[in-house]
Every structure is written in C-alpha cells, then in structure tokens.
Write an enzyme that holds these catalytic residues in place. Structure first.
Site, mmCIF file in Angstrom:
data_model
loop_
_atom_site.group_PDB
_atom_site.id
_atom_site.type_symbol
_atom_site.label_atom_id
_atom_site.label_comp_id
_atom_site.label_asym_id
_atom_site.label_seq_id
_atom_site.Cartn_x
_atom_site.Cartn_y
_atom_site.Cartn_z
ATOM 1 N N ASN A 114 -8.485 65.439 170.022
ATOM 2 C CA ASN A 114 -8.542 66.748 170.692
ATOM 3 C C ASN A 114 -9.380 66.717 171.985
ATOM 4 O OD1 ASN A 114 -11.043 66.540 169.544
ATOM 5 N ND2 ASN A 114 -10.680 68.087 167.970
ATOM 6 N N ARG A 250 -21.993 70.400 170.196
ATOM 7 C CA ARG A 250 -22.470 70.911 168.915
ATOM 8 C C ARG A 250 -23.564 71.950 169.161
ATOM 9 N NH1 ARG A 250 -18.428 69.599 167.218
ATOM 10 N NH2 ARG A 250 -17.929 68.051 165.635
ATOM 11 N N GLN A 279 -22.108 76.627 160.979
ATOM 12 C CA GLN A 279 -20.759 77.186 161.081
ATOM 13 C C GLN A 279 -20.166 77.376 159.692
ATOM 14 O OE1 GLN A 279 -19.415 75.592 165.472
ATOM 15 N NE2 GLN A 279 -18.266 74.861 163.758
ATOM 16 N N HIS A 298 -15.508 78.374 167.280
ATOM 17 C CA HIS A 298 -15.223 76.941 167.455
ATOM 18 C C HIS A 298 -13.721 76.661 167.326
ATOM 19 C CE1 HIS A 298 -16.487 72.565 166.271
ATOM 20 N NE2 HIS A 298 -15.605 72.592 167.246
HETATM 21 P P1 NAD Z 1 -17.250 59.951 172.539
HETATM 22 O O1 NAD Z 1 -17.820 59.181 171.416
HETATM 23 O O2 NAD Z 1 -16.037 59.423 173.242
HETATM 24 O O3 NAD Z 1 -18.355 60.238 173.638
HETATM 25 C C1 NAD Z 1 -19.641 60.656 173.332
HETATM 26 C C2 NAD Z 1 -20.535 60.164 174.452
HETATM 27 O O4 NAD Z 1 -21.839 60.709 174.217
HETATM 28 C C3 NAD Z 1 -20.660 58.654 174.464
HETATM 29 O O5 NAD Z 1 -20.435 58.159 175.753
HETATM 30 C C4 NAD Z 1 -22.084 58.420 174.004
HETATM 31 O O6 NAD Z 1 -22.665 57.262 174.563
HETATM 32 C C5 NAD Z 1 -22.753 59.679 174.510
HETATM 33 N N1 NAD Z 1 -24.058 59.908 173.884
HETATM 34 C C6 NAD Z 1 -24.490 59.564 172.635
HETATM 35 N N2 NAD Z 1 -25.793 59.859 172.506
HETATM 36 C C7 NAD Z 1 -26.192 60.379 173.694
HETATM 37 C C8 NAD Z 1 -27.431 60.846 174.179
HETATM 38 N N3 NAD Z 1 -28.534 60.807 173.416
HETATM 39 N N4 NAD Z 1 -27.490 61.281 175.456
HETATM 40 C C9 NAD Z 1 -26.380 61.313 176.243
HETATM 41 N N5 NAD Z 1 -25.180 60.880 175.836
HETATM 42 C C10 NAD Z 1 -25.087 60.425 174.564
HETATM 43 O O7 NAD Z 1 -16.945 61.390 171.935
HETATM 44 P P2 NAD Z 1 -16.045 62.549 172.538
HETATM 45 O O8 NAD Z 1 -14.679 62.448 171.991
HETATM 46 O O9 NAD Z 1 -16.247 62.598 174.015
HETATM 47 O O10 NAD Z 1 -16.732 63.804 171.847
HETATM 48 C C11 NAD Z 1 -18.080 64.121 172.132
HETATM 49 C C12 NAD Z 1 -18.580 65.165 171.161
HETATM 50 O O11 NAD Z 1 -17.900 66.392 171.388
HETATM 51 C C13 NAD Z 1 -18.271 64.824 169.698
HETATM 52 O O12 NAD Z 1 -19.250 63.988 169.142
HETATM 53 C C14 NAD Z 1 -18.258 66.189 169.052
HETATM 54 O O13 NAD Z 1 -19.558 66.535 168.604
HETATM 55 C C15 NAD Z 1 -17.850 67.125 170.187
HETATM 56 N N6 NAD Z 1 -16.472 67.625 170.009
HETATM 57 C C16 NAD Z 1 -16.299 68.968 169.963
HETATM 58 C C17 NAD Z 1 -15.026 69.484 169.787
HETATM 59 C C18 NAD Z 1 -14.783 70.961 169.777
HETATM 60 O O14 NAD Z 1 -13.765 71.404 169.260
HETATM 61 N N7 NAD Z 1 -15.663 71.737 170.354
HETATM 62 C C19 NAD Z 1 -13.932 68.625 169.623
HETATM 63 C C20 NAD Z 1 -14.145 67.249 169.735
HETATM 64 C C21 NAD Z 1 -15.420 66.764 169.909
#
Ligand code: NAD
Length: 347
Positions: A114, A250, A279, A298
């Site tokens: 997503n 989050r 949530q 969400h």
């Molecule tokens: P991803 O794993 O591709 O990217 C996450 C990035 O965050 C990585 O590059 C990682 O290195 C970085 N990261 C980790 N710790 C960090 C820190 N301390 N400081 C800065 N950056 C840091 O994941 P993604 O697919 O891009 O998704 C990211 C987040 O978005 C997910 O973990 C999830 O919590 C959230 N998400 C939300 C929804 C929604 O419906 N709102 C949907 C999908 C994902």
C-alpha cells in the site's frame, strides 16, 4: 491448523462495494482460501477478550495495522503453537517483535502493498493543510463566504522545504510525487540513499536540521524503540514557527498531548495524518478536537486497490508458509529467532 484473524465488523454501506475486502465476512477472501486447504479459520472483530480463548491453539495469527490487535509479550507467550504472525498490510509494530524473535515466531507483512496509496494520502494531506482546505470546505457547507478567514491562513506549496523523515518505500514515493510542485526536498534516515539523491533531487540532512528547517515535515519511519514518541515536546518546540506536520506512519511517533498543546499555542500551523494511538482511537481521543488539524481515521493504506494487493500478498505468504517455501526476504520482519527487517533492526 487453526488460523485466527482480527478484522472490523460488517457495516451496512449506503452503496454496494463488491471490491471491499476488509471486514470479518469478506476477510480478504480468506474464508474460501482456508476452507479449500482444510484449515480452521476464525475471524474476530474484538482484538481483546475474544482473542484470549484462541491463544492456546492458534498456529497463524493475522491482523492489520488499520484495526490492530496488539499482540503483547504476555499474549505471545500464551500462544505456544503460534508459528506465523502476519500483518495484512505494512508496519508490524502491533506485534511485540522481540518476544516473537525469542519464541521463534515468524513475523511477515505484505511489503510494498500500500505504499503508493499512503504516499498519495500524504501528499493530499500536505496540500489540504497548506491550502487551509478544511476552513474553505467548512464555509462551503455552512453557507459562509468569508475570504479572509480562509485566505489569511492559506499557502502555496511551491518554494517550501519539505522534510521527509524515513526515506523508505513510502518516503521515496512522496519525494517523487512532490518534486513537480517545485519544493526543496530534504530527508533523514539511518540509511543515507546517495544513489537516489540526484534522481529524486533530495538532500540528506541530520534529524536536527530536518526538524529545525522544514516548513512541512512528513513522517514515514516505522514505529520502533528509536522513533517511539520521538516527536516529543522538546522536538516539537524546535520546529519552525508556522510549520506543518503530516504523519501517515504511526500515531505513537508523536507525543499525544504535546502535539495538542503546540497546536493550541499557535507554534505549529497544522497537523494531519491518519494514524493514532491506540487504534481504533477512542471517541474522546484528544486529537479529534485539537485545532488546526485535518486528521482522517487510519485508511490511507486501504484503498480498494491496496486491499486487492494485500489479499494477493497475504495469500502468497500463507502459501509459502503451508508449503514450507522460503518467504520473500523483504516480507520478513522477524525470522529464525531474530529481527531481520533492515527498517526494524536499527539500534
Ligand atoms: P520501509 O521499510 O520501506 O521504509 C521505512 C524507512 O524508515 C526505512 O528507510 C528505514 O531506514 C527508515 N527508518 C527506520 N528507523 C528510522 C529512524 N529512527 N529514523 C529515520 N528513519 C528511520 O517502509 P515503508 O513501506 O516506507 O513504510 C513506512 C512506515 O509507514 C511503516 O513502517 C508503517 O508504520 C507506515 N505505514 C502506514 C500505512 C498507513 O496506512 N498509514 C501504510 C503502510 C505503512
């Protein structure tokens, strides 16, 4: 095998939506899938008490971040047969990952399913905040026509500095979608992506610089020990006067009450996002009534297209599990007794 999933209850919709997969009845078409495989499949819409009786004998547990079951260490240790904890979506912080590793439970998610949906939502919420869309829309439905009350707080996005916190799949897609708006893009992530910097025209900055120089901060890091309440009162106070924050990562990355206070103080110009903690958010969650916000519930990552991709990815993970095949490495968060996802294992 006994498989348990937590999903929202069925709700009557004003118009039929045959593509909608996200409730206990549709359940990503998993009822048919498990029946064809001869497994027992139980769907629950209560993530708390009704789950407890199933802990003793469930082998697979499925839930999603939109409607999470918080699988605490205690619950994980009460589920001796649990082998696979599957996130039907992206972001597995609702599972105690350390406890899953200790118990050698595999945690998998449908990586990438997503990310476009969330990136689009983040861009939408950035524009909604800057343009003061909520104020303009409210007047449209309230029969008002007061231009200063809207225009005095509306901005162009062009020329602004946008700080992307967390430069993974979603963060990179947000950068690509924002580039045509003529913004300055900066990012912070433990992994610097020099390979992508020229192509996406983004600049790597420290967390401090991102916080202190961005007109808009958009949050795309997972919830981990490092990011838990990272945007606390002290960090929020260091943002630029009049900055905006959009958080589709989050809710717990923010300090809940500090955010309310800083919006009330007028220091931040606005906050939007779709993620809350816990949530589903209670009816009296303070973010529901805080000023200058354009929150949604969400749902950014559960468009009909995303739900379809989640169904396919969930079934692929389950097929691999039942057939003893190797999972796609990018889908694995915990495996072989350790946290393996690069996004979650940062110390
Ligand atoms: P991803 O794993 O591709 O990217 C996450 C990035 O965050 C990585 O590059 C990682 O290195 C970085 N990261 C980790 N710790 C960090 C820190 N301390 N400081 C800065 N950056 C840091 O994941 P993604 O697919 O891009 O998704 C990211 C987040 O978005 C997910 O973990 C999830 O919590 C959230 N998400 C939300 C929804 C929604 O419906 N709102 C949907 C999908 C994902």
């Amino acid at each position: 095998m006994k498989i348990v999933a937590v999903l929202p209850p069925v709700v009557e919709l004003p118009e039929p939506s045959p593509g909608y997969l996200f409730n206990i009845k549709k359940a990503y078409n998993l009822h048919e899938y498990f029946a064809s495989k001869g497994h027992e499949f139980i769907t629950l819409s209560d993530a708390n008490d009704s789950l407890d009786p199933h802990l003793a004998d469930m082998s697979v547990f499925i839930c999603s971040p939109f409607y999470p079951a918080y699988l605490t260490k205690e619950k994980i240790y009460s589920a001796p047969k649990l082998k696979l904890a599957l996130t039907a979506g992206v972001g597995s912080d609702h599972f105690d990952l350390e406890a899953c590793a200790e118990r050698n439970i595999t945690v998998a998610e449908v990586t990438g399913s997503n990310v476009v949906s969330v990136a689009e939502h983040a861009v939408m919420q950035i524009l909604i905040l800057l343009r003061n869309f909520v104020g303009g829309h409210q007047q449209a439905v309230d029969g008002e026509w007061s231009l200063p009350r809207v225009g005095a707080y509306a901005h162009d996005l062009e020329g602004k500095t946008v700080g992307i916190f967390g430069f993974g799949r979603i963060g990179q897609r947000v950068a690509a979608r924002l580039r045509p708006f003529g913004v300055k893009l900066v990012y912070n992530d433990p992994y610097r992506r020099e390979d992508l910097e020229p192509q996406l025209d983004v600049e790597y900055v420290s967390f401090k610089e991102l916080v202190e120089t961005s007109d808009v901060i958009t949050i795309h890091a997972p919830l981990t020990e490092q990011t838990d309440t990272l945007f606390n009162r002290e960090v929020l106070n260091r943002t630029k006067q009049g900055a905006y924050i959009v958080n589709t990562a989050r809710g717990k990355i923010m300090e809940t009450n500090a955010l309310v206070d800083i919006l009330n103080s007028g220091h931040l110009a606005g906050y939007a996002g779709d993620v809350w903690y816990p949530q589903p958010a209670s009816e009296n969650h303070p973010w529901r009534t805080m000023p200058k916000q354009a929150m949604t519930i969400h749902y950014s990552g559960m468009t009909l297209e995303a739900q379809h991709r989640i169904e396919i990815g969930t079934k692929a993970i389950l097929n691999n599990f039942f057939e003893g095949k190797t999972q796609k490495p990018e889908d694995l968060i915990v495996d072989g007794g350790e946290i393996v996802s690069p996004s979650y294992k940062i110390k």
